[in-house]
Design an enzyme around this catalytic site. Structure first.
Site, PDB file in Angstrom:
ATOM      1  N   ASN A 196       0.861  -1.181   0.000  1.00 48.76           N
ATOM      2  CA  ASN A 196       0.000   0.000   0.000  1.00 48.76           C
ATOM      3  C   ASN A 196       0.900   1.235   0.000  1.00 48.76           C
ATOM      4  O   ASN A 196       2.126   1.132   0.097  1.00 48.76           O
ATOM      5  CB  ASN A 196      -0.980  -0.022   1.180  1.00 48.76           C
ATOM      6  CG  ASN A 196      -0.281  -0.026   2.535  1.00 48.76           C
ATOM      7  OD1 ASN A 196       0.749   0.635   2.721  1.00 48.76           O
ATOM      8  ND2 ASN A 196      -0.826  -0.765   3.495  1.00 48.76           N
ATOM      9  N   LEU A 197       0.296   2.411  -0.129  1.00 51.06           N
ATOM     10  CA  LEU A 197       1.094   3.618  -0.295  1.00 51.06           C
ATOM     11  C   LEU A 197       1.985   3.878   0.915  1.00 51.06           C
ATOM     12  O   LEU A 197       3.148   4.286   0.763  1.00 51.06           O
ATOM     13  CB  LEU A 197       0.176   4.825  -0.534  1.00 51.06           C
ATOM     14  CG  LEU A 197       0.879   6.159  -0.786  1.00 51.06           C
ATOM     15  CD1 LEU A 197       1.764   6.080  -2.024  1.00 51.06           C
ATOM     16  CD2 LEU A 197      -0.137   7.286  -0.921  1.00 51.06           C
ATOM     17  N   LEU A 198       1.475   3.636   2.129  1.00 48.30           N
ATOM     18  CA  LEU A 198       2.268   3.861   3.329  1.00 48.30           C
ATOM     19  C   LEU A 198       3.488   2.942   3.341  1.00 48.30           C
ATOM     20  O   LEU A 198       4.607   3.391   3.637  1.00 48.30           O
ATOM     21  CB  LEU A 198       1.416   3.631   4.581  1.00 48.30           C
ATOM     22  CG  LEU A 198       2.135   3.771   5.925  1.00 48.30           C
ATOM     23  CD1 LEU A 198       2.702   5.181   6.089  1.00 48.30           C
ATOM     24  CD2 LEU A 198       1.181   3.436   7.078  1.00 48.30           C
ATOM     25  N   ASP A 265      -6.221  -8.425   1.192  1.00 49.67           N
ATOM     26  CA  ASP A 265      -6.250  -9.855   0.895  1.00 49.67           C
ATOM     27  C   ASP A 265      -7.093 -10.130  -0.345  1.00 49.67           C
ATOM     28  O   ASP A 265      -6.735 -10.958  -1.188  1.00 49.67           O
ATOM     29  CB  ASP A 265      -6.842 -10.636   2.079  1.00 49.67           C
ATOM     30  CG  ASP A 265      -6.016 -10.496   3.347  1.00 49.67           C
ATOM     31  OD1 ASP A 265      -4.805 -10.228   3.233  1.00 49.67           O
ATOM     32  OD2 ASP A 265      -6.586 -10.645   4.439  1.00 49.67           O
TER      33      ASP A 265
END
Length: 475
Positions: A196-198, A265
């Protein structure tokens, strides 16, 4: 609709990673405890669901995929509960059992569809013998699978993930990774990695613009020898960076976000299932994005069925306007049609005055596939080809009449003297031309054939032609 991309029955995918049991206690709250200023929940229902890598496996099984799951569990009742939940859905569990660890369990206390507290029961897998047991299980499974998903929740099951990825590569099995942590070098050589972006920015630093995101993504992908990198950006959607291709970005498909639990998921499960079927990451990302939009509207970890996903994609591809579309607007509709297994037929012409011969021709063209595009010469193009007195009917008029024909799905236009440019842009599956042509003389035929498509020549109905109609009317 031809749903070949969603026919996963003959696919076998291996999932390896940190398996968990998601337990939910549901109940009402109507009073405050006399012992402390906290709500009292009267538990009325207990629900157990597979979590972590087990949820990925469940998501694949719901799609109809044959699934094998490898993970580490404790020698306890929760391991039995988890295995029963999975085997009931058809997942083959190849667990490594450890007497020294509890099965990772996340207990959520719920009331009125709100999560009040979460209690985690876990210890990190930190044993060389367990890592070796995981490797042996994976190695034994690789010869029989179409792809492997490494679902990393940083609980220790994938402590030796680099060795596992190399084993996948040696077996020529694509490996897709849902990563964790601050060191992505451990995923060297994977087919695709999906942070994810983080997680991505924890590795490369904050990206102030899309251009910076693209530069850092491609640099990271090349550094670690990944074929593709997919960055999920929450409400900003997904963006795929693939070797040798421009970034492929999609806005989020979520209309209402109720619970993001398990959305990642779902993305990796659907992504992998579609990829092993279509062999195209862009197709896989389209489906995964729609699936994620579906599950975040549900409470708790949720899965999507193949027919639900098919219905969403069908509605999406058919809800947009048919009829007259610009060439650019038509590109997306063709992409969705082809993703859903539909064959797109293309023909072109001036179509100045329509007659019964045209109607028969269009019906024959449509019968060759699922969707028919008619590209029409603009007024300026017709003048260059037919002379200053043509067209008799302007472009808007001609397209409106064509749009009303039942056999035609889309009408568009082109300004060039030949349709070469628009054919190359749209890349139809079947190119159709009417008249006395040989395939090697048809404009655009070479491009369509190179793309794996087909070219057909249809005969016009005798006795009809625009030119004869014009002469008869003395126009």
């Amino acid at each position: 609709m031809n749903s070949s991309y969603l026919n996963f029955k003959d696919k076998h995918i291996l999932v390896v990673g940190d398996v968990m049991l998601d337990r939910y206690w549901h109940g009402g709250t109507s009073r405050i405890s006399p012992e402390a200023p906290v709500q009292v929940v009267k538990v009325s229902d207990i629900e157990d669901r597979p979590g972590g890598a087990a949820n990925v496996a469940l998501g694949l099984a719901k799609l109809g995929v044959s699934v094998t799951l490898v993970g580490v569990v404790g020698n306890d009742e929760n391991a039995n509960v988890l295995q029963k939940c999975l085997e009931k859905e058809g997942v083959s569990c190849q667990f490594v059992s450890s007497p020294d660890l509890p099965t990772i369990t996340k207990l959520r206390v719920m009331s009125r569809h709100q999560q009040l507290i979460r209690l985690d029961f876990e210890e990190r897998v930190d044993s060389l013998s367990q890592n070796e047991a995981v490797f042996k299980q994976v190695e034994a499974c690789l010869k029989d699978v179409d792809a492997v998903i490494y679902s990393d929740y940083a609980k220790g099951c994938l402590a030796d993930v680099q060795r596992l990825i190399q084993a996948s590569n040696d077996a020529q099995v694509p490996s897709l990774v849902d990563p964790k942590g601050n060191d992505f070098s451990i995923y060297q050589g994977a087919t695709l990695v999906k942070p994810n972006l983080l997680e991505f920015e924890n590795i490369v630093g904050v990206c102030g613009s899309f251009k910076e995101l693209e530069e850092k993504a491609n640099e990271l992908r090349e550094k670690h020898d990944w074929q593709a990198l997919l960055v999920t950006r929450g409400e900003d959607g997904l963006v795929l960076f693939e070797d040798g291709k421009a970034p492929f970005s999609l806005a989020t498909a979520a209309r209402e976000v109720f619970d993001v639990t398990g959305a990642g998921d779902t993305v990796v499960a659907v992504l992998t299932a579609v990829y092993v079927t279509s062999k195209r990451f862009c197709d896989a990302v389209e489906y995964a994005n729609q699936a994620a939009g579906f599950v975040v509207g549900k409470l708790g970890t949720a899965s999507i069925l193949a027919d639900q996903l098919e219905a969403i994609m069908y509605q999406r591809s058919h809800s947009a306007n048919f009829g007259v579309l610009s060439p650019n607007g038509l590109l997306e509709q063709i992409k969705f049609a082809q993703m859903n297994g539909e064959k797109v037929v293309f023909t072109n012409g001036c179509f100045d005055i329509l007659h019964p011969g045209h109607v028969t021709y269009m019906k024959q063209a449509k019968a060759l596939g699922d969707r028919l595009i008619v590209a029409v010469n603009t007024d300026a193009s017709v003048k260059r080809l037919k002379g200053e007195k043509r067209p008799i009917n302007d472009l808007t008029h001609r397209m409106a009449v064509l749009e009303g024909m039942g056999a035609i799905d889309w009408v568009t236009w082109f300004d060039e003297d030949t349709p070469q440019e628009i054919i190359e842009a749209l890349s139809p599956d079947i190119l159709v031309k009417g008249g006395d042509y040989s395939i090697d003389t048809i404009v655009g035929a070479e491009h369509v054939l190179k793309q794996g498509g087909d070219v057909k020549v249809l005969s016009f109905v005798d006795g009809y032609s625009t030119t004869s109609i014009i002469k008869k009317a003395n126009l």
